[in-house]
Design an enzyme around this catalytic site. Structure first.
Site, PDB file in Angstrom:
ATOM      1  N   CYS A 276       0.818  -1.227   0.000  1.00 48.35           N
ATOM      2  CA  CYS A 276       0.000   0.000   0.000  1.00 48.35           C
ATOM      3  C   CYS A 276       0.844   1.266   0.000  1.00 48.35           C
ATOM      4  O   CYS A 276       0.653   2.169  -0.822  1.00 48.35           O
ATOM      5  CB  CYS A 276      -0.980  -0.012   1.164  1.00 48.35           C
ATOM      6  SG  CYS A 276      -0.236   0.037   2.818  1.00 48.35           S
ATOM      7  N   HIS A 330      -2.511   1.273   6.815  1.00 51.29           N
ATOM      8  CA  HIS A 330      -2.854   1.246   5.390  1.00 51.29           C
ATOM      9  C   HIS A 330      -3.004   2.677   4.868  1.00 51.29           C
ATOM     10  O   HIS A 330      -3.338   3.603   5.616  1.00 51.29           O
ATOM     11  CB  HIS A 330      -4.171   0.492   5.191  1.00 51.29           C
ATOM     12  CG  HIS A 330      -4.476   0.187   3.760  1.00 51.29           C
ATOM     13  ND1 HIS A 330      -3.722  -0.689   2.999  1.00 51.29           N
ATOM     14  CD2 HIS A 330      -5.464   0.642   2.937  1.00 51.29           C
ATOM     15  CE1 HIS A 330      -4.234  -0.765   1.782  1.00 51.29           C
ATOM     16  NE2 HIS A 330      -5.277   0.048   1.709  1.00 51.29           N
ATOM     17  N   HIS A 342      -5.834   2.238  -4.059  1.00 48.53           N
ATOM     18  CA  HIS A 342      -4.869   1.686  -3.112  1.00 48.53           C
ATOM     19  C   HIS A 342      -4.472   0.280  -3.528  1.00 48.53           C
ATOM     20  O   HIS A 342      -5.085  -0.320  -4.424  1.00 48.53           O
ATOM     21  CB  HIS A 342      -5.454   1.677  -1.695  1.00 48.53           C
ATOM     22  CG  HIS A 342      -6.681   0.832  -1.543  1.00 48.53           C
ATOM     23  ND1 HIS A 342      -6.877  -0.025  -0.484  1.00 48.53           N
ATOM     24  CD2 HIS A 342      -7.808   0.695  -2.319  1.00 48.53           C
ATOM     25  CE1 HIS A 342      -8.052  -0.630  -0.597  1.00 48.53           C
ATOM     26  NE2 HIS A 342      -8.637  -0.203  -1.702  1.00 48.53           N
TER      27      HIS A 342
END
Length: 389
Positions: A276, A330, A342
């Site tokens: 990520c 994240h 993402h």
């Protein structure tokens, strides 16, 4: 003999204590607590600094303190701390880099993508990657492994096959060379100017190399390890153009969309496989901006955005998710209308709007940072302003 172990981040402290310490009436508990406090002050983030040492009781009235750090000021404070405790000791702490590295304290990545591992072992955890031509500082050498620091200060171990060590003068020559960036998502370097020629190497977005000459529609390029090959001119952008651009949302969005469907890879920062924060980092690097490596680090930099009202968000903002604002795990790039792109399983688009079918309930949205107008702040550096380039 009694031992106190403290293991926090890159600080490994072994206090092997005997009668000498007892005679000085030192409290082991207090000493341990004091050292942990000092460690947090000196190395708040184990990913970007090294502080490893041990103190051993030699059964003599003089103790030996050994270890290594890349922070000279940290060593000074550790020694000062021990002196304040009135301990007699011999200082054997290495300040990295040292004689183990020699004169070649700089390096360039020689492969399209080179892996950084937590330990000098092929089986060790992949913590990050570095792209062809990335400048790095060499901190240590062990067997066939170099401990290196990347431009965003991330530290890891890289196999010697993945880098080319350089002296300071060789490194300066590289900085003054005719450098170009590979601007396509992926491609190849050929032995001769034509797609029918044999392959020298693959290439990925963000690869940096020196152009030696031109041959019709191709550049003849030189790798840091001396290999040469040919790439299409249209697949490249000059270093000056790349590093001087003023990125806006549309170029960022365009770069991000080119990676749609690309596979997730823990530790990955290339278009071959990407996690990520590596995805976010790679997107912004393609626009000439160097970001911190991990999501929890990226969440500390840039302009904080009030997320109590979604209308405060702007396309290009970074959205952070996790267990809390202190436990960010994240990150994604906001696209507008509640959507963000993402890498999770693969690069794709999700939503922070609970009414949207793309909403993922287990993603807890906790923070947002504005990057596009913060390129001169800590943790967000334009390539042209980074002294290593």
């Amino acid at each position: 003999m009694r031992n106190i172990y403290i293991k926090t981040g890159f600080l490994f402290l072994l206090l092997c204590t005997g009668n000498f310490l007892t005679a000085q009436n030192l409290s082991f508990k207090n000493l341990s607590e004091d050292l942990q406090i000092l460690q947090k002050q000196l190395v708040p983030d184990k990913r970007v600094a090294i502080l490893e040492f041990e103190i051993k009781d030699t059964l003599q009235p003089v103790f030996v303190i050994s270890g290594e750090t890349n922070l000279p000021e940290a060593k000074t404070k550790i020694i000062g701390f021990l002196e304040e405790k009135k301990l007699a000791f011999t200082d054997s702490i290495r300040v990295l880099p040292d004689i183990a590295v020699g004169e070649k304290m700089w390096a360039l990545v020689t492969l399209s993508v080179s892996n950084l591992r937590a330990k000098p072992d092929d089986a060790s955890e992949l913590v990050s990657q570095a792209l062809l031509g990335t400048p790095m500082k060499i901190l240590d050498y062990k067997n066939k492994w170099y401990r290196v620091q990347t431009p965003e200060n991330y530290i890891g171990w890289m196999d010697a096959a993945g880098l080319q060590p350089l002296t300071a003068s060789e490194f300066e020559n590289w900085k003054n060379s005719n450098r170009w960036l590979f601007s396509k998502v992926s491609g190849y370097v050929y032995e001769a100017p034509g797609k029918k020629a044999a392959t020298v190497s693959d290439a990925v977005l963000g690869n940096l190399f020196v152009v030696e000459s031109t041959a019709k529609k191709y550049f003849k390029i030189r790798f840091p390890d001396g290999r040469t090959g040919f790439v299409r001119k249209t697949d490249c952008i000059s270093f000056d153009e790349w590093s001087s651009q003023e990125p806006g949302f549309q170029p960022v969005f365009s770069a991000a969309k080119k990676m749609m469907g690309f596979p997730y890879l823990w530790g990955g920062t290339s278009t071959k496989g990407i996690d990520c924060s590596g995805f976010v980092k790679t997107v912004f690097y393609s626009q000439g901006i160097i970001l911190a490596r991990d999501a929890s680090q990226q969440a500390k930099f840039g302009e904080a955005v009030d997320i109590s009202n979604r209308n405060n968000l702007q396309p290009g903002d970074l959205l952070f998710f996790g267990r809390s604002t202190q436990r960010i795990t994240h990150v994604g790039i906001y696209l507008g209308n509640g959507d963000f792109i993402h890498s999770s399983g693969k690069v794709h688009i999700s939503s922070i709007d609970p009414k949207d079918r793309k909403y993922v309930a287990e993603r807890n949205f906790f923070a947002a940072r504005r990057i596009l107008n913060s390129s001169k702040s800590e943790g967000i550096v334009k390539v042209k302003d980074h002294e290593w380039y």
